[in-house]
Design an enzyme around this catalytic site. Sequence first.
Site, PDB file in Angstrom:
ATOM      1  CD  GLU A 255     -28.300  26.510  47.275  1.00  0.00           C
ATOM      2  OE1 GLU A 255     -27.985  25.378  46.877  1.00  0.00           O
ATOM      3  OE2 GLU A 255     -29.292  26.717  47.988  1.00  0.00           O
ATOM      4  CB  CYS A 294     -24.721  24.070  40.459  1.00  0.00           C
ATOM      5  SG  CYS A 294     -26.375  24.775  40.324  1.00  0.00           S
TER       6      CYS A 294
HETATM    7  P1  NAP Z   1     -16.193  30.848  42.973  1.00  0.00           P
HETATM    8  O1  NAP Z   1     -14.865  31.004  42.365  1.00  0.00           O
HETATM    9  O2  NAP Z   1     -16.290  30.212  44.310  1.00  0.00           O
HETATM   10  O3  NAP Z   1     -16.823  32.313  43.011  1.00  0.00           O
HETATM   11  C1  NAP Z   1     -18.136  32.518  43.439  1.00  0.00           C
HETATM   12  C2  NAP Z   1     -18.305  33.952  43.878  1.00  0.00           C
HETATM   13  O4  NAP Z   1     -17.527  34.199  45.050  1.00  0.00           O
HETATM   14  C3  NAP Z   1     -17.839  34.966  42.843  1.00  0.00           C
HETATM   15  O5  NAP Z   1     -18.727  36.064  42.852  1.00  0.00           O
HETATM   16  C4  NAP Z   1     -16.473  35.380  43.370  1.00  0.00           C
HETATM   17  O6  NAP Z   1     -16.087  36.665  42.950  1.00  0.00           O
HETATM   18  C5  NAP Z   1     -16.747  35.373  44.851  1.00  0.00           C
HETATM   19  N1  NAP Z   1     -15.566  35.274  45.694  1.00  0.00           N
HETATM   20  C6  NAP Z   1     -14.440  34.578  45.466  1.00  0.00           C
HETATM   21  N2  NAP Z   1     -13.608  34.703  46.530  1.00  0.00           N
HETATM   22  C7  NAP Z   1     -14.236  35.498  47.427  1.00  0.00           C
HETATM   23  C8  NAP Z   1     -13.900  35.997  48.716  1.00  0.00           C
HETATM   24  N3  NAP Z   1     -12.746  35.690  49.304  1.00  0.00           N
HETATM   25  N4  NAP Z   1     -14.784  36.814  49.360  1.00  0.00           N
HETATM   26  C9  NAP Z   1     -15.964  37.117  48.783  1.00  0.00           C
HETATM   27  N5  NAP Z   1     -16.341  36.659  47.557  1.00  0.00           N
HETATM   28  C10 NAP Z   1     -15.487  35.861  46.894  1.00  0.00           C
HETATM   29  O7  NAP Z   1     -17.179  30.018  42.055  1.00  0.00           O
HETATM   30  P2  NAP Z   1     -17.443  30.183  40.487  1.00  0.00           P
HETATM   31  O8  NAP Z   1     -16.237  29.659  39.794  1.00  0.00           O
HETATM   32  O9  NAP Z   1     -17.950  31.540  40.157  1.00  0.00           O
HETATM   33  O10 NAP Z   1     -18.683  29.211  40.277  1.00  0.00           O
HETATM   34  C11 NAP Z   1     -18.566  27.867  39.903  1.00  0.00           C
HETATM   35  C12 NAP Z   1     -18.983  26.958  41.015  1.00  0.00           C
HETATM   36  O11 NAP Z   1     -20.255  27.352  41.512  1.00  0.00           O
HETATM   37  C13 NAP Z   1     -19.145  25.522  40.584  1.00  0.00           C
HETATM   38  O12 NAP Z   1     -18.457  24.712  41.469  1.00  0.00           O
HETATM   39  C14 NAP Z   1     -20.640  25.269  40.669  1.00  0.00           C
HETATM   40  O13 NAP Z   1     -20.990  23.941  40.971  1.00  0.00           O
HETATM   41  C15 NAP Z   1     -21.079  26.214  41.711  1.00  0.00           C
HETATM   42  N6  NAP Z   1     -22.467  26.581  41.523  1.00  0.00           N
HETATM   43  C16 NAP Z   1     -23.392  26.139  42.408  1.00  0.00           C
HETATM   44  C17 NAP Z   1     -24.740  26.459  42.252  1.00  0.00           C
HETATM   45  C18 NAP Z   1     -25.780  25.993  43.216  1.00  0.00           C
HETATM   46  O14 NAP Z   1     -26.890  26.520  43.186  1.00  0.00           O
HETATM   47  N7  NAP Z   1     -25.491  25.039  44.056  1.00  0.00           N
HETATM   48  C19 NAP Z   1     -25.125  27.259  41.173  1.00  0.00           C
HETATM   49  C20 NAP Z   1     -24.156  27.688  40.286  1.00  0.00           C
HETATM   50  C21 NAP Z   1     -22.823  27.345  40.471  1.00  0.00           C
HETATM   51  P3  NAP Z   1     -15.065  36.839  41.718  1.00  0.00           P
HETATM   52  O15 NAP Z   1     -15.723  36.279  40.516  1.00  0.00           O
HETATM   53  O16 NAP Z   1     -14.886  38.305  41.653  1.00  0.00           O
HETATM   54  O17 NAP Z   1     -13.820  36.087  42.114  1.00  0.00           O
END
Ligand code: NAP
Length: 525
Positions: A255, A294
């Site tokens: 997602e 999102c």
């Molecule tokens: P993110 O930076 O991609 O991080 C998401 C998750 O991935 C976090 O738990 C992060 O951990 C983890 N992560 C990062 N690098 C990783 C790796 N190499 N290996 C394993 N895990 C890793 O996203 P975010 O900034 O938290 O969220 C914002 C984004 O999410 C927005 O773009 C939004 O649109 C999207 N979103 C989508 C939905 C949906 O249902 N479609 C819902 C909510 C949000 P850390 O925090 O420890 O880095």
Amino acid sequence: MKLANYVYGQWVEGAGEGIALTDPVTGEALVRVSSEGIDLARALDFARREGGTALRAQTYEARAAMLGAIAEVLTAKRADYFDISLRNSGATEGDAGFDVDGAIFMLKSYARAGKALGAARHLKEGARVPLAKTEVFQGQHFLMPLTGVAVFINAFNFPAWGLWEKAAPALLAGVPVFVKPATPTAWLAQRMVEDVVAAGILPPGAISIVCGSARELLDHVTECDLVSFTGSADTAARMRTHPNVVARSVRINVEADSVNSAILGPDAQPGTPEFDLAVKEVVREMTIKTGQKCTAIRRILAPAAVARALADAVGGKLAGFKVGNPRSEGVRVGPLVSKAQQAAAFEGLAKLKEECEVVFGGGADFAPVDADPAVSAFVQPTLLFCDKGINARHVHDVEVFGPVATVVPYADAADAIALARRGQGSLVASVYSGDTAFLAELVPAIADLHGRVMVVDAAVGANHTGHGNVMPSCLHGGPGRAGGGEELGGLRGLAMYHRRCVVQGGPALLEALSRDAADAALLGA
Ligand code: NAP
């Protein structure tokens, strides 16, 4: 205080200093998290062996009852969760409710729906398939719960809802869950897991949580597991291509982000209910959770003749919102969750401004109520106007994860369709129109690139569930840029936690396997 991780049936503090979680209004460090030193392979193995075995021994209806009990525990602790949401996410009461009450609602919905699957432990799909000239050899399709663990890597914006919207269908299916919340807001998810563990509702290993870096977690997932990721498209790409995920064909659900549209029909002229409903929804989407959803509206597609009036109406309403410290009287819009998110939003906004004019907000000198701009993470709600249509680039590509949206005029239905599709796959589009000819052309033409299309006219009025609201009974997810994932949709959401297998054999065997199975048609898929 360092938050403990719950793994192998124990609370274990991570090693080292850890990472500080902060208050986005004051900049104060609140708690620390660390996953260092946690034996992730052992944690996953414990979840599979202990949690999975115990959950699969239960029936669907028994597991549905567990979800109901979890909802009760969370309801009793609701005030604590609102407090953590305020401190760690800068959430207003409405924002906290969206996340926390949304999570409880999700659990209750699955507790209710799951009862329909009764005392079964797996699902039988469709009729027997004849495979020989007589009935001596036939086939029967089954959906069997995964024997692995569901690994959730979650985004920062829904620490509560994001956990339980995934955990509810997984646990109902009989699959243990292993949660890695996003670091900046991990506190709320960790506290909820702590409360649920203390209540003794789930068998050991059915739920685990590790806060802080995911480290080499994906090195240890297997073909029996599922990885469900919510976050940015960039991180998603790294997960999909992780060598172990590729080598073992680990099931992965993504997602990701999305540049969702609100679309006004040609009939949505100023003064009509459809116009007013669109204005109300755009303002709501820009302000609730400070646009950190999102599903939030990022682009507002309006007939060229009404686009300016729409922008003025939305801008006028935004001017009435008090933005600042949610502890202050009358504040309705809080900060983003961190300075890093604020910086990312400013960067995105700067790109959008290259091809847009500012209708409202966007000011660098913006002063939040009762907060120091130097340490807080505020972004002023900002409405932009872009007259470049399909030729604009950033407007259709850049998701500013904050209270920012852009009005884009369109010429005719074909143009509106092209603009909506230019998002390259979105979670949701909402359409404000009672023009049946327009809807008959538009809705089917955008449906393949949207997980959800919500159509609102005067008759629907205030009864709609919201552009950004994800209903447990309806599909959540979107194609293309939105990640290509599918979640929820009522019992449909259980399919991801099962694997289809056709058993070919004699009728006695198939009868024995089918006897205690629920009908997969109940999933509604
Ligand atoms: P993110 O930076 O991609 O991080 C998401 C998750 O991935 C976090 O738990 C992060 O951990 C983890 N992560 C990062 N690098 C990783 C790796 N190499 N290996 C394993 N895990 C890793 O996203 P975010 O900034 O938290 O969220 C914002 C984004 O999410 C927005 O773009 C939004 O649109 C999207 N979103 C989508 C939905 C949906 O249902 N479609 C819902 C909510 C949000 P850390 O925090 O420890 O880095």
